[in-house]
Design an enzyme around this catalytic site. Structure first.
Site, short mmCIF file in Angstrom:
data_model
loop_
_atom_site.label_atom_id
_atom_site.label_comp_id
_atom_site.label_asym_id
_atom_site.label_seq_id
_atom_site.Cartn_x
_atom_site.Cartn_y
_atom_site.Cartn_z
N MET B 1 0.84 -1.20 0.00
CA MET B 1 0.00 0.00 0.00
C MET B 1 0.88 1.25 0.00
O MET B 1 1.78 1.39 0.82
CB MET B 1 -0.89 -0.01 1.26
CG MET B 1 -1.78 1.20 1.40
SD MET B 1 -2.98 1.35 0.07
CE MET B 1 -4.30 0.33 0.68
N CYS B 2 0.62 2.14 -0.93
CA CYS B 2 1.34 3.41 -0.93
C CYS B 2 0.89 4.26 0.25
O CYS B 2 -0.19 4.06 0.79
CB CYS B 2 1.05 4.21 -2.20
SG CYS B 2 1.32 3.32 -3.72
N GLU B 3 1.71 5.18 0.62
CA GLU B 3 1.31 6.14 1.65
C GLU B 3 1.63 7.54 1.18
O GLU B 3 2.64 7.78 0.51
CB GLU B 3 2.02 5.84 2.97
CG GLU B 3 1.60 4.50 3.54
CD GLU B 3 1.93 4.35 5.01
OE1 GLU B 3 1.99 5.37 5.72
OE2 GLU B 3 2.12 3.21 5.44
N ASN B 109 -2.54 7.20 -4.26
CA ASN B 109 -2.64 5.91 -3.59
C ASN B 109 -3.88 5.21 -4.12
O ASN B 109 -4.96 5.81 -4.19
CB ASN B 109 -2.76 6.13 -2.07
CG ASN B 109 -3.42 4.96 -1.37
OD1 ASN B 109 -4.65 4.89 -1.31
ND2 ASN B 109 -2.64 4.04 -0.87
#
Lengths: 235, 235
Positions: B1-3, B109
């Site tokens: 998961m990108c942040e 995201n």
């Protein structure tokens, strides 16, 4: 006086020597900015860019670029002695714009007369320099001429040369423009160029106590094309 | 998961605390890329950008940004865990395009469904991510709607929200978009936000052994707006 450096290689090079280039002179210049745009491969469409408004010799970012050289096939570097526009990041070369899904990088030496009166297309200057105005006018003219990246690289270079001559009329318009596929150099006043190829010899920097034996760091199939990085070249 | 992390301040801040944010989690993530776009002042029209394709925890550039924090009013940071497109600089957030003489920075995201089928205007993706496709479609739509930077910042935010809803339909379209004047955050799934203002208290990072007494580093007129940088905030 700004200084420009462009380099193309047929195999990726770390630019260890070339990225030492601007710093010694920059230390003496009152206002300078360092810059490197580099592409990892000819297929790469976006440069890794580092810009700083600080004097090159004192800039932590310049030191970082020098200490962590990027392995690349094509690099553009610029040291600026401000003549137009305030010293700020926004006025730091090179300028970058996307066209046809590629990032074009542009660095300029000289002064453009009447830059503010140039016809702009889809690209607008973000800063206040004559250089960025000229780049926007140049790239806008090229975008107007071609719907997509020209099939022939020569066609792009010829269009850039023609519009460059028009835009630079009456001023000094030395520039480097690169998109990762090719490096275009336009010369109004002074251009030094060198092709380094096998058999390689030893070369020494004029400004700094540094020498590189190119024969030791290359293979016979390497070829390095660069600007005025080395004042003395024994080849 | 990108942040994603965005921050706006009313006086320039060095972001010492915020720029420590991505590293601990990034050390554990298999593939991550750090990024910071920062503007020195609200009048600044071009961000200082640093991007690296290397894992954030191992990246010399990430360490450099952490050790040399930029004093800025607005910052955007992104750590990516790759889900679409190869790991390369060209696919590293944020993406930047010039519009109306300002540089727009975009970090995403989530995943956009049918990104390749989106109608593009004047902006073309350089890399292969759904994120950059979506950004080009979004900014192209906004460029089509306004000839120049809208006089009302709300008008721009509302247009971005409307086109964002259309583009993100059926996918996950959390993003930060900033141009140095304003920071726009769109939320599909999760958005944490906090306004820090006088009287300031002590705050501790959840991931790392670091605490900052904001009262000691601020004045009563300071205000810091930021994202999910601090998990525990005693205010």
């Amino acid at each position: 006086m700004c200084e420009l450096l462009g380099m193309e290689c047929n195999v990726p090079d770390r630019h260890r020597l070339l990225l030492r280039w601007p710093w010694p002179r920059a230390a003496a210049a009152p206002v300078t900015t360092p810059m490197a745009g580099a592409w990892r491969s000819t297929r790469a469409r976006r440069p890794g860019c580092s810009s700083s408004r600080a004097a090159a010799a004192a800039s932590p970012l310049a030191r970082f670029v020098r200490d962590h050289p990027i392995k690349t096939l094509l690099a553009v570097a610029h040291v600026r002695k401000r003549t137009r526009g305030p010293v700020s990041l926004v006025n730091t070369h090179p300028f970058v714009r996307e066209l046809w899904g590629r990032q074009f990088v542009f660095a300029h030496n000289g002064t453009i007369k009447g830059a503010r009166r140039l016809t702009l297309g889809r690209f607008r200057p973000v800063g206040t320099t004559d250089s960025e105005h000229a780049f926007c006018a140049l790239l806008g003219a090229v975008a107007h001429e071609f719907d997509r990246y020209p099939a022939s690289p020569t066609a792009l270079a010829e269009a850039v040369a023609a519009h460059g001559a028009r835009i630079g009329r009456g001023g000094t318009f030395n520039f480097l423009m690169a998109d990762g596929r090719q490096l275009i150099a336009r010369c109004s006043t002074r251009l030094h160029h060198i092709i380094r190829q096998a058999p390689f010899a030893r070369a020494t920097l004029a400004d700094e106590d540094l020498a590189v034996d190119f024969a030791a760091v290359t293979t016979p199939r390497d070829s390095r094309r660069g600007g005025r990085d080395l004042a003395a070249d024994p080849r």
